[in-house]
Design a protein around this motif. Sequence first.
Motif, PDB file in Angstrom:
ATOM      1  N   UNK A 139      48.637  42.053  39.257  1.00 58.10           N
ATOM      2  CA  UNK A 139      48.682  40.650  38.835  1.00 58.10           C
ATOM      3  C   UNK A 139      48.674  39.714  40.039  1.00 58.10           C
ATOM      4  N   UNK A 140      49.375  40.092  41.106  1.00 60.70           N
ATOM      5  CA  UNK A 140      49.367  39.281  42.335  1.00 60.70           C
ATOM      6  C   UNK A 140      47.940  39.167  42.869  1.00 60.70           C
ATOM      7  N   UNK A 141      47.248  40.282  42.916  1.00 62.43           N
ATOM      8  CA  UNK A 141      45.878  40.290  43.430  1.00 62.43           C
ATOM      9  C   UNK A 141      44.952  39.491  42.511  1.00 62.43           C
ATOM     10  N   UNK A 142      45.222  39.530  41.230  1.00 56.74           N
ATOM     11  CA  UNK A 142      44.417  38.757  40.280  1.00 56.74           C
ATOM     12  C   UNK A 142      44.565  37.268  40.546  1.00 56.74           C
ATOM     13  N   UNK A 143      45.804  36.798  40.737  1.00 59.49           N
ATOM     14  CA  UNK A 143      46.033  35.381  41.007  1.00 59.49           C
ATOM     15  C   UNK A 143      45.317  34.962  42.289  1.00 59.49           C
ATOM     16  N   UNK A 144      45.409  35.813  43.327  1.00 58.19           N
ATOM     17  CA  UNK A 144      44.776  35.495  44.608  1.00 58.19           C
ATOM     18  C   UNK A 144      43.258  35.441  44.464  1.00 58.19           C
ATOM     19  N   UNK A 145      42.698  36.396  43.724  1.00 58.75           N
ATOM     20  CA  UNK A 145      41.249  36.521  43.634  1.00 58.75           C
ATOM     21  C   UNK A 145      40.609  35.555  42.637  1.00 58.75           C
ATOM     22  N   UNK A 146      41.204  35.457  41.445  1.00 59.99           N
ATOM     23  CA  UNK A 146      40.497  34.758  40.367  1.00 59.99           C
ATOM     24  C   UNK A 146      40.959  33.333  40.123  1.00 59.99           C
ATOM     25  N   UNK A 147      42.110  32.937  40.638  1.00 59.31           N
ATOM     26  CA  UNK A 147      42.545  31.555  40.443  1.00 59.31           C
ATOM     27  C   UNK A 147      43.445  31.401  39.236  1.00 59.31           C
ATOM     28  N   UNK A 148      43.078  30.481  38.336  1.00 65.52           N
ATOM     29  CA  UNK A 148      43.919  30.213  37.166  1.00 65.52           C
ATOM     30  C   UNK A 148      44.229  31.499  36.408  1.00 65.52           C
TER      31      UNK A 148
END
Length: 871
Positions: free
Chosen positions: A60-69
């Motif tokens: 989830x951390x990597x998702x926030x960093x990569x994809x934004x909202x």
Amino acid sequence: MTRLEPGAGKLARRVLRGGWRSNALSLPDNCIRQREFDGSHLKLPGFSQCFELHASQRNAIWRVVQSGNTGLFHAVGAGKTAIMVAASMELRRLGLANKPAHIVPNHCLEQYAAELVRLYPSAAVLMATKEDLAGDRRREFVARVATGDWDAIVMTHSTFELLPMSAGFTADFIKDTIREIEMAVRMCSADSRSNRIVKQLERMKKTWKIRLERLENQDRKDDFLCWEALGVDWLAYDEAHSAKNLFRHTKMARIAGLPLSNSQRAFDLYLKSRHTMSLYRGEHRGVVLATATPVANSMAEVHTFQRFLQPNTLRSLGLEQFDAWAATFGETVTALEIAPDGSGYRLNTRFARFINVPDLMTVFCDVSDIRTREMLKLPVPILKGDKPRTVTCKPSEQLRAFVRSLVKRAERLKTAHVDPREDNMLMIASEGRLAALDMRLINGRQPADPGGKVAQCAREVHNIWQETASLKRAQLVFCDLSTPKSGMAFSVYQALREELIELGLPAEQIAFIHDAETDSQKARLFRQVREGKVRVLLGSTPKMGVGTNVQRRLVALHELDCPWRPCDVEQREGRILRQGNECAEVEIIRYVTEGSFDAYSWQTVLTKAKFIAQVMSGDKGIRSVEDVELATLTYAEVKALASGNPKIIEKAGVDAEIAKYASLLSVWRNQRYANESEVAGLPMRIESNERLLAALQADAERAHAVLGSDLVVNVHGRTYRGREEIGEVLRATVRSARASISRSARDEVIGTVGAFELCVFIGRAEDEVHLFVRGASSHECRPCQTGPALHASLVETIREIAPHRDDCAQRLARMRSKLEGLAAELQRPFEHEDRLAALIARQRELEAELDLGKDEVGSNAVEDVPEQIAA
């Protein structure tokens, strides 16, 4: 994104226009592939390693960093705080965010800030309290935020709202909203039948205009005290379901089941999220919303989160306005219902059925990180008995008499004209729930019931308190229908406390969450529970649900009443089924009074919760969902419950099971229709491929003879050999054909290649001219510009005939095998047909026995089941 299947482009274009409606319609299985995020490589510099992050948290951390909202929709107790903290620190370290702000519930401020510092001890954290915005301290606070180099700014929901957007930004937004409403009015005005809708839209417009005038006329002394001045460029909003009541203008304003509330909190967050995204050139970046219950009561709430997180996607799909979204993913259901005054029946329209649910979730999951408790498999305590234990309380004579009076009131509503302001079914149901909790809530002079919920709960709490005295285990008691009151008014809280003290519990070990009025008082109370100083804590779901982290010593949770919404059940039970609990096994106890509304209420809420969980987990077997209403009961249901008839509970269970099998039947029927269509077309396709295979076989033999020696081409009666010679004549032929282009397309035989005819196709444009060879079938040559390339293309075309024959043979074999398989599949009946038929028969028996058929019309989905099976 993966490649679309051949022929799927037309459907994809329909999807992008937001134009699909049928329940049977779905995107091709490989049209959209949800991106997977793997954060196992993250090193997280500065992280204290005070505990090991789960794989779901790293991803989830990597998702926030990569994809934004991102919508962090993880189960209660899954560690959303750690995800938001670590993600914001990573974004700041990478230069993708400059000044992150964390917005948390009012009573969680100190707890959240302490957790942030524990995770990142060297972080520069500013904790903003309500006192920081009091009086002259506001200037100092704004200056500290704007000029400071903060790793994180933590503030409460209330403080967040005290920092509004600038008047100019807000005014521009309101003007845009008014303009949209005016456009909707103009569109409706052309239809003479839309007068009521136009009036409703005009009222909305007037409300927004009044809001705009107030904004423009207010005297703001501290114009600098606005959100933009702080320089915040990244938002993490915890417990975001509290901001779900976002405004919407819709022509469906008077349809039941569709809330149209407009909270200031939601509007404020919406404005600030728009401002934040504008800092990233309008991209979907800078906003993270976290909650365990994104769908609290209705699937319509998904649209609100989509507006917060993916406005550009909604705009591109044509679903930005709620009416377009509702037309694509929802249906209005019209049925006969008893009028509120009980005088008869009326047709009522409800926005109650949601369709194309998998397609909705496919779009929504583009910005949503959904992790249910079943997906996460977190290290939480084992629930004793694998399910909550139900304590059944016998009704007192006073309760029986009161419920009989409710039946008479309900019957009076049916037979007489009663002003709904004086009495209605909602009042009857509400009073029935209060009476099921304790008769003293109806009449304070009633004596205490030794077999009632309060007495039973006191005994259960006391027994557990004695058994766990050496370990100082704690317990929570939830009660929403009766809160502590001052004076002589009766309260279940005080009654339960007095019972516990009589049984021997020290008064100082019993506390009410309502007594902790400030954030610091709540923090101190929670600490006392975690330390075992307070061992019994009583509270309501709104005050003791979200953000109450006291799980360390919790061994039991008691639910005295049933909450209205499914999400409240999850928030309650998430207090004890949580990481960090020292108890290996815990217990959840629910108290139900026989012959009351309790069991029915629990059955209905849990059924709805189950459907929501299935949808959120991505169950593609559910294409449509009926919203379950828990507002009123019918007269027949009141009568059945009053009689103590257990069959009303059985019927609720039967209804839920029918809904499940009806969903499976819908999927089976859709697949069957697809199979029937394919079986109807396969014989023709097989016959066509058999003819093609015969032609390719004959041409493959010709090709073998041609390729067995040097290539010889005859063009217009002259023979050509060699790569250069053949290439040059082919190039001259193509050039001549391009010069003879006319309005009609045609093909001409220009010579021979062995046993093949050499032809040229002349279309209506220069790029539509190409060579082909023809035997039993035609074989097109790849267009080229130079002579040698044309020679190579001719040889390649002849050489590829044999592989094409082999491909055709394999394809034909697959078609024959598929036809046999589908024919056999069509002979098989629905797997659960007998069970579903038995359930429907039982449902009808129960409806007849409970006399329910006179009061309500069944759902279309269930009514259609017998016909679907027969078909």
